[in-house]
Design a protein around this motif. Structure first.
Motif, short mmCIF file in Angstrom:
data_model
loop_
_atom_site.label_atom_id
_atom_site.label_comp_id
_atom_site.label_asym_id
_atom_site.label_seq_id
_atom_site.Cartn_x
_atom_site.Cartn_y
_atom_site.Cartn_z
N UNK A 152 25.04 18.28 -0.27
CA UNK A 152 25.81 17.15 -0.80
C UNK A 152 25.14 16.55 -2.02
N UNK A 153 25.91 15.94 -2.91
CA UNK A 153 25.37 15.30 -4.12
C UNK A 153 24.26 14.33 -3.72
N UNK A 154 23.14 14.38 -4.45
CA UNK A 154 22.01 13.52 -4.16
C UNK A 154 20.93 14.19 -3.33
N UNK A 155 21.26 15.30 -2.66
CA UNK A 155 20.25 16.03 -1.88
C UNK A 155 19.18 16.61 -2.80
N UNK A 156 17.97 16.77 -2.26
CA UNK A 156 16.93 17.52 -2.95
C UNK A 156 17.10 19.01 -2.66
N UNK A 271 18.81 15.69 2.42
CA UNK A 271 18.96 14.35 1.83
C UNK A 271 17.59 13.74 1.52
N UNK A 272 17.56 12.82 0.55
CA UNK A 272 16.30 12.16 0.16
C UNK A 272 15.59 11.54 1.36
N UNK A 273 16.35 11.05 2.33
CA UNK A 273 15.75 10.40 3.51
C UNK A 273 14.87 11.35 4.31
N UNK A 274 15.00 12.66 4.07
CA UNK A 274 14.23 13.63 4.84
C UNK A 274 12.94 14.04 4.15
N UNK A 275 12.64 13.47 2.97
CA UNK A 275 11.54 14.01 2.17
C UNK A 275 10.18 13.88 2.87
N UNK A 276 9.93 12.76 3.57
CA UNK A 276 8.65 12.61 4.27
C UNK A 276 8.53 13.63 5.40
N UNK A 277 9.63 13.81 6.11
CA UNK A 277 9.66 14.75 7.22
C UNK A 277 9.38 16.18 6.73
N UNK A 278 9.91 16.51 5.57
CA UNK A 278 9.71 17.84 5.00
C UNK A 278 8.24 18.04 4.60
N UNK A 279 7.64 16.99 4.08
CA UNK A 279 6.21 17.06 3.75
C UNK A 279 5.37 17.30 4.99
N UNK A 280 5.70 16.59 6.06
CA UNK A 280 4.98 16.77 7.33
C UNK A 280 5.15 18.19 7.86
#
Ligand code: ADP
Ligand code: MG
Length: 324
Positions: A152-156, A271-280
């Motif tokens: 979706x638009x805005x996703x990384x 989504x941007x909200x998942x960026x910390x989780x992806x780093x972990x």
């Protein structure tokens, strides 16, 4: 195949790999599988033809392991866990038993490493090229498969590992077939299916796929399936130290890396909200995950340089039925 019919071949080399009860020891007409009521089957098939997908001089065990791994990479892209696989062999009459023995040994090694078993297949002679086809079955909790269609638009936009090693490995293998031990040859000959990442991305990634035909072309598949535009920043795409060396020596181009095949990394959006989780996740799996762009409304893929100008490509990836 002097002195060997397909039945003794199956009994000697393949039945020992049929360790799943549902395979009925390869002594019946078909496999019979139970799957838990709360899971779905994920099924994928990939074929390899001598002269197209492998040179032919590779050790048979390496060909077998790659055949299994390219299919596992598709299961990883779906977030699935491996279950069993089916194997079709189309063998030229002059294939010798030694080749089969080594091929089966390679399968045995990797099926154990990845926790799956042979459940059936077919064996025929051919007057054409050596052809191998493998169907892999995996499972996921119902409704949790990753898809190409959810971006979706805005996703990384993210990618695992590094890009370009596969195409450099192919080049190295063509030039020096006997050198199978180098980093780049290894990346081409034995891709690492990102299974742990795939299962971990269930519920996190909005879209995912494995990159087999070139990053830019494959990103186009997510864009098309999701009805969005994907913006890729060429500068952010991760290259291995080996690939960067060849770049700086002028012995490779960035375009080659961005469009070359055989990466078998996962490309996904979240989504941007998942960026910390992806780093972990990246830390936990000890696997680099790099943000290489973002999703916008629109269609197609745009590749940008560090000034934000669009990079035009002559070709975006590998296609079987074109000359380029
Ligand atoms: P068909 O129905 O084509 O005659 P067969 O009856 O010869 O097939 O197959 C016998 C069994 O051997 C089946 O369980 C089949 O799945 C298995 N089999 C045949 N070839 C292979 C192979 N290359 N790898 C694994 N299993 C195989
Ligand atoms: Mg039969």
């Amino acid at each position: 195949m002097a002195g060997m019919d397909e039945f003794s071949l199956i009994a000697r080399y393949f039945a020992p790999l049929a360790t799943h009860a549902g395979a009925l020891h390869l002594r019946d007409d078909a496999a019979v599988l139970d799957i838990p009521a709360d899971r779905q089957l994920v099924i994928t098939k990939d074929a390899m033809v001598r002269g197209v997908h492998f040179v032919g001089t590779e050790a048979p065990s390496l060909i077998a392991r790659k055949l299994l791994r390219v299919n596992l990479s598709d299961l990883a892209a779906k977030g699935a866990e491996p279950l069993v696989y089916f194997l079709a062999l189309m063998l030229p009459k002059e294939t010798n038993e030694r080749w089969i023995a080594e091929f089966a040994a390679g399968l045995g090694q990797d099926q154990e490493a990845f926790g799956m078993a042979l459940a059936g297949g077919d064996t025929t002679a051919t007057q054409g090229e050596l052809c191998l086809s493998l169907t892999a079955l995996g499972t996921v909790p119902k409704g949790t498969t990753l898809r190409r269609s959810g971006a979706g638009a805005g996703d990384g936009v993210y990618v695992s590992g590094s890009i370009g090693d596969g195409t450099l490995g192919l080049r190295a293998t063509r030039a020096r077939p006997e050198d199978t031990a180098s980093y780049l040859a290894g990346r081409y000959l034995l891709p690492e299916p990102r299974l742990a990442l795939g299962t971990a991305l269930r519920g996190i990634a909005s879209a995912a796929m494995d990159i087999s035909d070139g990053l830019v072309q494959d990103a186009g598949h997510i864009a098309a399936a999701s009805g969005v535009q994907i913006i890729l920043e060429a500068e952010s795409v991760p290259f291995s130290p080996e690939a960067r060396d060849l770049l700086s020596q002028g012995n490779a181009t960035r375009e080659e890396f961005l469009t070359g095949g055989d990466d078998y990394e996962l490309l996904f959006t979240a989504p941007e909200t998942a960026s910390a989780e992806i780093e972990q996740l990246s830390a936990a799996l000890r696997l680099p995950i790099t943000r290489i762009g973002h999703v916008k409304e629109g269609s197609g893929v745009k590749l940008l340089d560090k000034e934000g100008a669009e990079i035009m490509l002559v070709r975006t990836g590998y296609r079987h039925f074109s000359d380029a």
